[in-house]
Design a protein around this motif. Structure first.
Motif: not given
Length: 390
Positions: A31, A35, A85-86, A90
């Motif tokens: 990221v 991000e 991944s972002a 998250s």
């Protein structure tokens, strides 16, 4: 008394390691800075969702909640190292934040309960152990990272320590909470549910704690940047600023715990906030890095006692039947200050300058000192008529 101290130490181990492994987590998830910023926001959002509900659970089920949420927090602490991944980062940080917020409420409730059971100050001691653990874990993780150890082994090791701590505290925690203080057998749980309200004293204490956390996290987050950009300190010197602040905070909390045996909590709160204001002003207006470091240390000494003392006042005000619910209200409000602090300093820095923004932190510390007696009077109104032994 050992339960909250061990709980805060385990809690601090993770957050000390977290800052040191965050660059590796960022690389693993692939990221960019934007991000990563959005993903980190999920920690705060997750915490805000669970904090008040955790207070209800503790008032209803007693001390068994702490080891459960702490074990879940430890396990969720490994997940960021697996993100690729972002979106996945998250998602796992939202889970981490939810369990972190629950653990925060639970360990503070355990500390307040220990004060009621033993009749001795505990909160500053427990928060001091958190600061010590942050310093130890931060330095230890930095050494492991320098040796080439990745984020997953570091977080897995920390998770193992947290889970072991949680399991060791499980049986005695559940028994103590039910039989010695909270009285959960019978109808006390229902009483806690029906009486949990956003009462004025809790709002005032929560607002004061939010200001204290804002001052604390502003210096924890921006001290190194201040030395680097404002005073052009060498990279090595600038990088030790957060450790100086954390070490001073640990010292202040241990000293504050001893002082509470001799002075009233409100007086300690006024003294601590005043010292934090002086330290913040010295650090913000310093003309060289060494003076700034001294000011940062003074600010850490002062602000360190504020939040634990306020949370302890909330627990004493509430009484055993709804202590956790009251602490959940105060810590939820206070957490907003913890989240807003770094961002507010950044915004003011863009509008004015970083030294000016950090000088404004001193003003907030003065506000805490000025309003502490008001909060003390509100809390005393509930504590004063309570029969001895309740």
């Amino acid at each position: 008394m050992l339960k909250p101290v061990a709980g805060f130490a385990a809690f601090g181990l993770f957050w000390g390691a977290w800052g040191a492994v965050l660059p590796a987590i960022r690389t693993g998830a692939g990221v960019n800075d934007g991000e990563l910023g959005v993903a980190l926001l999920m920690i705060g959002l997750g915490a805000l969702v669970t904090m008040r509900f955790t207070g209800y659970l503790i008032d209803r089920y007693g001390g068994v909640v702490l080891p459960v949420v702490m074990a879940l927090f430890g396990l969720c602490g490994v997940l960021p190292a697996l993100a690729d991944s972002a979106v996945s980062l998250s998602a796992v940080l939202l889970l981490l934040g939810a369990t972190s917020g629950a653990t925060d409420v639970a360990v503070n409730a355990a500390g307040s309960q220990a004060e009621a059971v033993t009749g001795r100050p505990v909160m500053n001691l427990a928060h001091g152990m958190f600061s010590v653990a942050v310093v130890v874990a931060s330095l230890g993780t930095a050494g492991l990272r320098a040796a080439g150890v990745g984020a997953l082994p570091v977080l897995a090791g920390v998770a193992a320590l947290i889970v072991i701590t949680a399991l060791a505290a499980l049986a005695p925690g559940a028994k103590d909470a039910r039989t010695k203080d909270t009285g959960m057998a019978g109808g006390a749980g229902q009483a806690g549910r029906t009486r949990a309200r956003l009462e004025p004293v809790l709002l005032v204490l929560g607002a004061l704690c939010a200001l204290a956390y804002l001052v604390e996290n502003a210096w924890q987050s921006w001290s190194a940047v201040h030395l680097d950009t404002s005073l052009h300190a060498a990279a090595g010197l600038a990088s030790i600023a957060p450790a100086v602040f954390a070490a001073a905070a640990a010292t202040g909390r241990f000293a504050g715990n001893a002082l509470l045996k001799r002075i009233q909590p409100v007086r300690l709160l006024v003294i601590g906030a005043a010292i934090a204001a002086v330290g913040s002003l010295v650090a913000a207006t310093a003309g060289n890095p060494w003076t700034a470091l001294a000011g940062i240390g003074i600010a850490g000494l002062g602000t360190s006692v504020c939040a634990p003392t306020i949370i302890g006042m909330a627990g004493a005000w509430a009484g055993p039947e709804r202590r956790a619910g009251a602490i959940a209200v105060v810590t939820t409000i206070a957490y907003l200050g913890f989240l807003i602090g770094p961002a507010a300093v950044g915004a003011l820095s863009s509008a004015w300058s970083l030294p000016a923004a950090l000088a404004s932190v001193a003003v907030l510390a003065v506000v805490v000192a000025a309003l502490a007696p008001v909060a003390g009077r509100l809390a005393h109104e509930r504590i004063r008529p309570t029969p001895k032994g309740m």
